[in-house]
Motif scaffolding. Structure first.
Motif, short mmCIF file in Angstrom:
data_model
loop_
_atom_site.label_atom_id
_atom_site.label_comp_id
_atom_site.label_asym_id
_atom_site.label_seq_id
_atom_site.Cartn_x
_atom_site.Cartn_y
_atom_site.Cartn_z
N HIS A 101 -31.15 -3.88 12.32
CA HIS A 101 -30.94 -3.66 10.89
C HIS A 101 -30.60 -2.20 10.59
O HIS A 101 -30.78 -1.33 11.44
CB HIS A 101 -32.20 -4.06 10.10
N HIS A 103 -30.89 0.90 7.22
CA HIS A 103 -31.83 1.32 6.19
C HIS A 103 -31.08 1.93 5.01
O HIS A 103 -29.96 2.40 5.16
CB HIS A 103 -32.79 2.38 6.75
N HIS A 159 -30.92 0.17 13.98
CA HIS A 159 -31.87 0.09 15.10
C HIS A 159 -32.63 -1.23 15.07
O HIS A 159 -32.53 -2.01 14.13
CB HIS A 159 -32.84 1.28 15.08
N VAL A 161 -36.83 -2.35 16.21
CA VAL A 161 -38.11 -1.78 16.60
C VAL A 161 -38.96 -2.91 17.17
O VAL A 161 -38.91 -4.03 16.65
CB VAL A 161 -38.81 -1.15 15.37
N TYR A 175 -40.69 6.57 4.48
CA TYR A 175 -39.28 6.45 4.09
C TYR A 175 -39.01 7.29 2.85
O TYR A 175 -39.85 7.40 1.97
CB TYR A 175 -38.92 4.99 3.80
#
Ligand SMILES: [Fe+2]
Length: 208
Positions: A101, A103, A159, A161, A175
């Motif tokens: 995904h 951000h 990325h 995770v 964030y």
């Protein structure tokens, strides 16, 4: 002698300290550098981490914190009153991995317990073909407890995770203020596809 219990309010002490500096830095780079310097103290505060986990276990405020979350394993712990940053906790079961995904903001990711693996990707297409995305893996990092890694908005922060271990891991991320975009992109690297993922609150409204 037993340790005295720690109130999750301690989390707000850290956050109160971070708010003004994060409001003063002009660029993402400085904000990220500041959080990378400060977050390890929180990650290493095992009394606080235990208190936060107990809080989640007892579901104290849990439902409200998860209401707008994009990921099933995500809890929002704090939202800065001036929207400069948010703090989120993630619990990864053994072997659990997010989808690939992007951000809408900068982020600092930190392990509070166990090893977190981050795989980063670069987008090779120009984004002009609807639903199509060609990604290339660029980096694979492991964060041990107290260590951090970073992400950036949009194509610069693609990325996934995950937890490569056989124990549950605890991750705490900070964030920045998100861009005005109501979704994140989910990438299917096997089929070179990209789809928009909206938060649950918006998904419920969309059929209407
Ligand atoms: Fe992410």
């Amino acid at each position: 002698m037993p340790l005295s219990p720690v109130s999750p309010k301690d989390l707000h002490d850290y956050c109160a300290e971070w708010s003004d500096p994060l409001g003063q830095f002009a660029d993402n780079e400085s904000k990220i550098a500041y959080v990378r310097q400060r977050l390890p103290a929180l990650l290493e505060n095992q009394l606080l981490i235990t208190a936060l986990l107990n809080d989640i276990k007892q579901n104290y405020g849990g439902a409200e914190r998860r209401r707008h979350m994009l990921f099933d394993n995500e809890w929002r712990l704090h939202m800065d009153a001036k929207r400069r940053f948010s703090v989120r906790m993630y619990l990864y079961r053994p072997g659990e991995v997010t989808f690939v995904h992007d951000h809408s903001s900068w982020g600092v990711l930190g392990s509070a317990s166990g090893e977190m693996e981050i795989v980063k990707y670069r987008r090779k297409d120009d984004g002009q073909k609807n639903g199509y995305a060609l990604l290339e893996e660029t980096e694979r990092t492991t964060c041990t407890p107290g260590r951090t890694d970073t992400t950036l908005p949009l194509d610069e922060g693609i990325h996934r995770v995950g937890n490569p271990t056989d124990q549950m891991i605890v991750v705490i991320n900070v964030y920045g203020t998100p861009l005005r975009r109501l979704y994140i992109n989910r990438f299917d690297i096997e089929n070179n596809r990209v789809t928009k993922i909206f938060p649950p609150r918006l998904k419920r409204k969309m059929p209407a």
